[in-house]
Motif scaffolding. Structure first.
Motif, PDB file in Angstrom:
ATOM      1  N   GLY A 233       0.783  -1.225   0.000  1.00  0.00           N
ATOM      2  CA  GLY A 233       0.000   0.000   0.000  1.00  0.00           C
ATOM      3  C   GLY A 233       0.817   1.278   0.000  1.00  0.00           C
ATOM      4  N   TYR A 234       2.112   1.183  -0.291  1.00  0.00           N
ATOM      5  CA  TYR A 234       2.936   2.390  -0.365  1.00  0.00           C
ATOM      6  C   TYR A 234       2.656   3.140  -1.660  1.00  0.00           C
ATOM      7  CZ  TYR A 234       5.854   0.907   3.591  1.00  0.00           C
ATOM      8  OH  TYR A 234       6.300   0.555   4.828  1.00  0.00           O
ATOM      9  N   THR A 235       2.781   4.446  -1.625  1.00  0.00           N
ATOM     10  CA  THR A 235       2.624   5.248  -2.839  1.00  0.00           C
ATOM     11  C   THR A 235       3.949   5.276  -3.589  1.00  0.00           C
ATOM     12  OG1 THR A 235       3.306   7.313  -1.780  1.00  0.00           O
ATOM     13  CG2 THR A 235       0.959   6.719  -1.661  1.00  0.00           C
ATOM     14  N   PRO A 236       3.913   5.478  -4.916  1.00  0.00           N
ATOM     15  CA  PRO A 236       5.155   5.614  -5.680  1.00  0.00           C
ATOM     16  C   PRO A 236       6.055   6.715  -5.123  1.00  0.00           C
ATOM     17  CG  PRO A 236       3.311   5.318  -7.161  1.00  0.00           C
ATOM     18  CD  PRO A 236       2.726   5.497  -5.796  1.00  0.00           C
ATOM     19  N   SER A 237       5.460   7.813  -4.660  1.00  0.00           N
ATOM     20  CA  SER A 237       6.248   8.915  -4.110  1.00  0.00           C
ATOM     21  C   SER A 237       6.992   8.485  -2.850  1.00  0.00           C
ATOM     22  CB  SER A 237       5.348  10.114  -3.796  1.00  0.00           C
ATOM     23  OG  SER A 237       4.780  10.634  -4.973  1.00  0.00           O
ATOM     24  N   PHE A 238       6.358   7.677  -2.011  1.00  0.00           N
ATOM     25  CA  PHE A 238       7.014   7.202  -0.802  1.00  0.00           C
ATOM     26  C   PHE A 238       8.229   6.345  -1.159  1.00  0.00           C
ATOM     27  CE2 PHE A 238       7.739   3.976   2.441  1.00  0.00           C
ATOM     28  CZ  PHE A 238       7.873   4.754   3.588  1.00  0.00           C
ATOM     29  N   ILE A 239       8.070   5.462  -2.165  1.00  0.00           N
ATOM     30  CA  ILE A 239       9.178   4.596  -2.573  1.00  0.00           C
ATOM     31  C   ILE A 239      10.307   5.420  -3.180  1.00  0.00           C
ATOM     32  CG2 ILE A 239       9.842   2.649  -4.047  1.00  0.00           C
ATOM     33  CD1 ILE A 239       6.907   1.709  -3.870  1.00  0.00           C
ATOM     34  N   ALA A 240       9.945   6.464  -3.916  1.00  0.00           N
ATOM     35  CA  ALA A 240      10.967   7.344  -4.489  1.00  0.00           C
ATOM     36  C   ALA A 240      11.771   8.024  -3.395  1.00  0.00           C
ATOM     37  CB  ALA A 240      10.316   8.397  -5.386  1.00  0.00           C
TER      38      ALA A 240
END
Length: 393
Positions: free
Chosen positions: A312-319
């Motif tokens: 459930g992580y957002t792409p922005s969080f992973i970036a």
């Protein structure tokens, strides 16, 4: 100091006592460790131009297809005297059959070398540098071109230059025992021009450059035109030459081709990363996790899909936290997620947003903090972890 030490090694190397040469000859032709099938008195003679294939199979352990390939540069040989001597010598120096085949496959013409004139001096020189037998084997296996270099005209200038760049002989020898080909490059045609370019044109201070080269000496071993292309790539990514990160960016970029880099950038865009997010993730990778860019496209895609669709992580969080993509998916991430989800279903763990913290824990710490406290209430937690370890093998 380093140069003086090298000169003392050279003096010893030039004056090998006659009894050492005689002892070496005895070891070459009468060593009990050598397969008797590989030793012949005076060498086998044959008028058949293809006899080398059979010889390489029977005496060296090559497969027929490998022997056919290796024998091509040796078609002029009609006797096995020199190859026998090379085989016996390398066995006497600690090489096993697989190691010998690897070196010879890389450069078959070693079988034409005169042992006492071409090979023994290189091994003696490396011993005089206080390298052990196993260290010398590793160095030759990973940088076999040392055997083709002249000790005084080539090996010594390279050692002197690398010692001055890296700051110690120990670091040079450490890299020499690793794959990397950094010791092959010409001092005059490659190393000096590259250093001049990075220092004078790119403005990288010598101390910063030396620090970067200690971990990635291959950076200045590239062809000058290749290094200039690498600098251009770094600038295209928005890293200025005067930035403290510039030389580290070069070190990361050299690990992945431009085409593969672009393919990974495009993959991340497909998950919703903006240009600024990709740049941010790349900058973080340069500092913390340079191997991030060496991951295969398929694995990068699978990890992104898991963290976005399952965790459930957002792409922005992973970036913002790209190092999360470095952890093993099957052996670490998925089993730990299953453990935490199992605890969650039983009302024992509700901090889902903290999953990243638990991924980063060592195996021991994860068991101590998460698994062992609940082993009585949820005994299957250990089974989940073990199943993940088995799947990852």
């Amino acid at each position: 100091m380093a140069a003086a030490t090298l000169r003392s090694v050279l003096r010893r190397n030039r004056l090998l006592p006659l009894f050492e040469t005689c002892h070496l000859r005895d070891r070459l032709f009468f060593s009990s460790s050598v397969d008797a099938a590989a030793v012949t008195v005076g060498g086998t003679m044959s008028p058949d131009p293809h006899f080398m294939v059979e010889y390489l199979v029977n005496s060296w352990g090559f497969s027929p297809s490998e022997a056919a390939k290796v024998s091509k540069p040796l078609a002029h040989l009609r006797a096995t005297k020199k190859p026998d001597a090379v085989l016996n010598f390398m066995r006497s120096q600690g090489f096993d059959g697989a190691g010998i085949r690897k070196v010879i496959s890389a450069y078959p013409r070693y079988l034409c070398y005169n042992v006492e004139k071409n090979l023994a001096p290189k091994f003696q020189f490396l011993r005089d540098l206080d390298l052990s037998e196993s260290d010398i084997v590793d160095a030759i296996m990973n940088n076999h071109a040392i055997l083709r270099l002249n000790v005084h005209r080539s090996i010594v200038p390279k050692l002197e230059m690398w010692e001055s760049l890296l700051g110690s002989r120990e670091l040079v020898l450490k890299h020499l025992k690793k794959p990397g080909w950094f010791f092959y490059s010409s001092v005059e045609k490659t190393l000096h021009p590259n250093l001049k370019f990075l220092r004078d044109e790119c403005g990288i201070p010598e101390e910063r450059l030396s620090l970067a080269l200690r971990s990635r000496p291959q950076l200045i071993s590239r062809k000058p035109e290749s290094l200039r292309a690498l600098v251009a790539r770094a600038e295209e990514l928005g890293t200025p030459r005067l930035s403290r990160m510039f030389v580290w960016t070069l070190g990361v970029l050299q690990m992945v081709s431009k085409e593969k880099f672009e393919a990974k950038a495009e993959l991340m865009r497909s998950f919703g990363w903006s240009e600024s997010e990709f740049s941010s993730a790349f900058s973080s990778a340069v500092r913390k996790a340079p191997t991030f860019l060496r991951m295969s496209l398929d694995m990068m895609r699978r990890k992104m899909e898991f963290f976005i669709n399952i965790v459930g992580y957002t792409p922005s969080f992973i970036a913002f936290q790209p190092t999360i993509l470095l952890y093993g998916l099957q052996k670490r991430v998925i089993p730990r997620f299953r453990v935490l989800e199992m605890l969650n279903t039983k009302g024992l763990w509700t901090r889902r947003g903290k999953f990243l913290c638990y991924v980063k824990l060592s195996n021991t710490k994860f068991r101590e903090k998460i698994v062992l406290p609940y082993k009585e209430k949820v005994p299957e937690l250990l089974d989940i972890l073990r199943a993940g370890e088995c799947e990852g093998k």
